[in-house]
Structure formats: C-alpha cells, structure tokens
Design an enzyme around this catalytic site. Sequence first.
Site, PDB file in Angstrom:
ATOM      1  N   MET B  31       0.846  -1.198   0.000  1.00  0.00           N
ATOM      2  CA  MET B  31       0.000   0.000   0.000  1.00  0.00           C
ATOM      3  C   MET B  31       0.884   1.252   0.000  1.00  0.00           C
ATOM      4  SD  MET B  31      -3.477  -0.913   1.973  1.00  0.00           S
ATOM      5  CE  MET B  31      -2.958  -0.441   3.616  1.00  0.00           C
ATOM      6  N   LEU B  34       6.609   3.279   1.642  1.00  0.00           N
ATOM      7  CA  LEU B  34       7.519   2.140   1.805  1.00  0.00           C
ATOM      8  C   LEU B  34       8.595   2.399   2.856  1.00  0.00           C
ATOM      9  CD1 LEU B  34       7.948   1.400  -2.009  1.00  0.00           C
ATOM     10  CD2 LEU B  34       6.316   0.355  -0.413  1.00  0.00           C
ATOM     11  N   GLU B  36      11.819   0.101   5.338  1.00  0.00           N
ATOM     12  CA  GLU B  36      12.817  -0.960   5.144  1.00  0.00           C
ATOM     13  C   GLU B  36      12.208  -2.362   5.141  1.00  0.00           C
ATOM     14  OE1 GLU B  36      16.447  -0.599   7.616  1.00  0.00           O
ATOM     15  OE2 GLU B  36      15.875   1.516   7.793  1.00  0.00           O
ATOM     16  N   HIS B  38       9.351  -3.166   3.681  1.00  0.00           N
ATOM     17  CA  HIS B  38       9.004  -3.380   2.267  1.00  0.00           C
ATOM     18  C   HIS B  38      10.259  -3.639   1.430  1.00  0.00           C
ATOM     19  CE1 HIS B  38       5.541  -0.686   3.546  1.00  0.00           C
ATOM     20  NE2 HIS B  38       4.895  -1.720   3.041  1.00  0.00           N
ATOM     21  N   ASP B 151       2.289  -8.747   9.273  1.00  0.00           N
ATOM     22  CA  ASP B 151       0.872  -9.050   9.056  1.00  0.00           C
ATOM     23  C   ASP B 151       0.704 -10.566   8.961  1.00  0.00           C
ATOM     24  OD1 ASP B 151       0.026  -6.243   8.832  1.00  0.00           O
ATOM     25  OD2 ASP B 151       1.214  -6.268   7.005  1.00  0.00           O
ATOM     26  N   SER B 186       6.330  -0.021  10.348  1.00  0.00           N
ATOM     27  CA  SER B 186       4.970   0.084   9.831  1.00  0.00           C
ATOM     28  C   SER B 186       4.787   1.464   9.246  1.00  0.00           C
ATOM     29  CB  SER B 186       3.962  -0.118  10.970  1.00  0.00           C
ATOM     30  OG  SER B 186       2.666   0.310  10.554  1.00  0.00           O
ATOM     31  N   ARG B 188       2.248   3.049   9.446  1.00  0.00           N
ATOM     32  CA  ARG B 188       1.421   3.813  10.389  1.00  0.00           C
ATOM     33  C   ARG B 188       2.226   4.413  11.546  1.00  0.00           C
ATOM     34  NH1 ARG B 188      -2.648  -0.358   8.922  1.00  0.00           N
ATOM     35  NH2 ARG B 188      -4.436   0.720   8.015  1.00  0.00           N
TER      36      ARG B 188
END
Lengths: 289, 289
Positions: B31, B34, B36, B38, B151, B186, B188
């Site tokens: 999503m 990005l 580290e 990712h 996740d 994250s 977030r």
Amino acid sequence: MEVVHTIADLQSRIKAYRRRNDQAVGFVPTMGFLHEGHASLMNKARSQCGLVVLSIFVNPLQFGPGEDFERYPRDAERDLAVAEAAGVDLVFMPSVSEMYPSPTRTTVSVSDVTTRLCGASRPGHFDGVATVVSKLFHIVQPDQAFFGLKDAQQVAVIEQMVQDLNMPIEIVPCPTLREADGLAMSSRNVYLSPEERQQALVLSQSLQIAKEYIQSKSSQGFTSTELASLVRAHIETAPLAVVDYAEVLSYPTLEPFDHSHSISSLIIALAVKFGKTRLIDNLILQVRK
Amino acid sequence: MEVVHTIADLQSRIKAYRRRNDQAVGFVPTMGFLHEGHASLMNKARSQCGLVVLSIFVNPLQFGPGEDFERYPRDAERDLAVAEAAGVDLVFMPSVSEMYPSPTRTTVSVSDVTTRLCGASRPGHFDGVATVVSKLFHIVQPDQAFFGLKDAQQVAVIEQMVQDLNMPIEIVPCPTLREADGLAMSSRNVYLSPEERQQALVLSQSLQIAKEYIQSKSSQGFTSTELASLVRAHIETAPLAVVDYAEVLSYPTLEPFDHSHSISSLIIALAVKFGKTRLIDNLILQVRK
C-alpha cells in the site's frame, strides 16, 4: 486424447503444450453425462483453440442439502466417447479428494446477479459454482472457457467474476441445444418419466409463446409482469408441472425492469419441477428501443 | 525501472518479459509509504526472480468505515526512490477506478483463520485483502509473491486462499523488520506523537518477555492464558496504550489451544491503540513437543 485424474498430471501436460505452441488453450468445464449441448461447446473450442481441455467433475459444493448430488447421473465411459468424437485433447477427471483435499475455507461469492432465479431457489449454489470454476481456471489457466447459455445465470455469474477479479480468461457463451421437439438438452432429462418428458415440453413452448407475444406487441410495448403471467399460465396447463420460478428480467444484470428502464436485452427464465426433477430453460432477447 | 498506471500497460510489459525469459516473475504487493520492511521484500524478490514487480495501491475495500483510508500516508516520490534502490523492474500504481471501474460484485472470503485477531476487530478487512490480492495475482500472474510476517494473519489468509483456489503462485513469507529500539516497522508509525512512539515500545518488549517466559518454562510447560495475561500486563504499563487484543494461538491455523493440542508453532499476536493509531505486532515460535 489423454485422460488424467490429478492436477499435477494435467498441469504437466498443459505446460508441455504451452512450451511448444503459441495457440490458445480452450477449456470446457462440465459435470459429465455429456450430451449434444456439451459436444457443441467442445466443437466450438476445437474450432478456436490449439488445445482443448475438458473437465468432468460433479462438484459437491454446488449442491444443497436434499439436492441430487448423490444420484446425479454419471457415465464415464460414454463421456469419454463423446469427448473423443468432439476432438478433445485432454480430459481432466479428478476425484472429490483431489479437488478438495481438505474442506475449503475459501469461497468466491458474486452478489446482485445471484439475487434472483436459481440464486434464490438454491442458496449457496452459485458460491459453489464460482468457487469451483475459480479453482478450475487456476488449475487449467485457459485462454478461453466455454459455457452453455441454458445456464444463463451461471454464465452471468462467471462473467461477473472474471471481470471483477481480472481473470485473464475470455468467457465464450454458447447457445442452448434442444431436442427435436424443443426440450432443452440437460443431463437431468434422464430423470423424467415418459409422462413427465411429454409434459416438460411446456417450458420451451411457453418461451415460444412469449417470443411471439413480444413480436406482436412490438409497437405498443408490454410489461414484464404480463409476460411472466403468460408464461406461467402456459406452464400450468401441464398437470405435473410445479413452477419454481418464471421471471422476466434484464440481461445480463438479472434485475426486474419496467418501462422506465432502458434495457438492451431481457431474459425469460424458468425453473419447473416435475416430481423430483427440476428443469430450467430460458430465452434471451434483444429489445429494440 | 518503469512505472505504469494501467493494467494494460503492466500486462504488455510482463508478457514481453515472459516471451524472452524463462526466469521467475516476483511480485511485492504493497500500500506504499515504503519502509525498510518493504525494501526487504523487494530485495528478497530481487535475489530470487528475473523480473520484480511492485504494486502500490491503497485498497479502499480493506478499510472499514471510520478507519484511516483517507489519511493513510502516501508519498509516491519517496516510494519510487525506495523501489529503484531495491532494484525493482516494474512499479504498478493504479488509480482506484483502474482497479474498480465499477463496484465489485465478487468477494473472495476466507473463513476460520479470519475468525480471531484482526479478523474480529476489523469486520470485512480480510475479505477486502483476499479480493484485492486475488485481483492483483490475476493481473500480474507472478510465480512468487512476497509478504511480510508483521501481518501474520494476512499471510495465513493468503496462503489459505492460494491453497484452496489452486492459485499457481508460491507465497514467500518474510520476517518482520524492526527499528533499533525494537518497534516493528509500519507505515502507520508516522502517526505516533513522540510520547506515543516511546510508549509503543511495550509491544515488542512484551513479545520479548513472553519469549523468555516460554524458554524459562520449557521443562514445566505453560498455558496460552497465562502467556496472554503476562503480555497484556506489560502492555498496560504504558498509560497511553489501549489493548485491542493480545492473544496466543496456534500458527498458522490461528486457533486457541491448550495442553491437549499438539501444535508445532504458536503466535503471540498483539493489536494496541495509541490515540487513533492502531499498531500490530507478533512473534511466531516453534514449539518443542
């Protein structure tokens, strides 16, 4: 023609074909007990594709409790003769445990187009169809898949699924084949007693009556309600017929419509029981606006 | 590195690659925003695949009403720099209308593994995840797809879907990356105030405490209930932390267990709110039996 029973055997053969050929792979998924309607799908696939794959699998997931999963007619030997005559290259006949090694926890559901008709009469049926077709599409990875329009709602469901999930497959809907007297070909026709078989002609007759009525009314217009009543009334002239549904809807959206809607195609769709046997039939018509 | 925005552009490039190469196509669905974590997925894909495809798409379908779809952090420019540095070949950045030209009527649902944890806290979330991942898999048709174990439930859902629907894709789960002080990376995390950021360390600390507890009890055994209480008690030492869940379950089946169950792996899974920000973390442990 080769017959395989496992996913691994099927995939190794399709992969080998793909390595050597650029032509399309065509796929005809069936539940077997093949008749001329199925043969017309295979012929169509044969005319358009380099490799024709047929699957024969009576999918327990799309039968409800009390439906005819156990007694659904099966005849593997005759099916293979029909497939061979139609020029099929590869027949996939998996066992239930090959397709469902453990109970599936994943369901593919299509809304809206499943609200009415068989979606309403057979709860869960189209979840079972969409899920198994999704599985078969991933197993075979065809370029084109061929479905009969006798199951018009099924075609609408599969087309919606393919579009929504971006499946890289072209769906090819094929016309319903009929016996000489008009009865739509179906594996379930063998269930009918001679008397039921005779009375079952009211399905195709009522569709013919509806078609003529629409043509006669072309200048004045007609309502879907009066058309549905006309069809139902003719079916009910057969003493053994029990109407499950007789509906007139927009196609392929399968929604009710009236004069305020601008639709391009309509479907007259029927499901009628004779004893324990449930038959379906339909007519799809372009509407001139 | 090429950046494309339409399905047609993406597919023509992947098709051209496939025509000339036999190497695997690797896919990293994200999503965006990005970090580290990712980048580690892209690096893994780079090391194993001939073509690395990254997607960046904030999928509205997996956000519930009142969740952070609108304010989810986005930074396309920085994302492209991260992707380029990680050696990505092809970035797919579709609009919402490219992915959903009309409201989707098809939903892919996975049961059982979605009953607990985020599946319980975020109704519909995993339907949205399974549906969009199914779409992306059909669009990209990768050989391998890379997902982060932060996740963990999402990984369990995708693995179940791929297995049940016979998708011809290998799922590669990759370890969670952490900041130097232990906070799981994250997108977030940017939401957190300095004070919340400091207190958020209780998540990884509580997992560490649980791990040490299990090691200390290896001879006597322990119950999932006492482990969950221990974890929850440590999280609650942070005044700003509001526990959404803190559960100990079997992995990857995500079911409660006790001494009568013979499990091979367990997961300690946390979701904790700091103000409006909901963080998750987990630890997966092999259990010696």
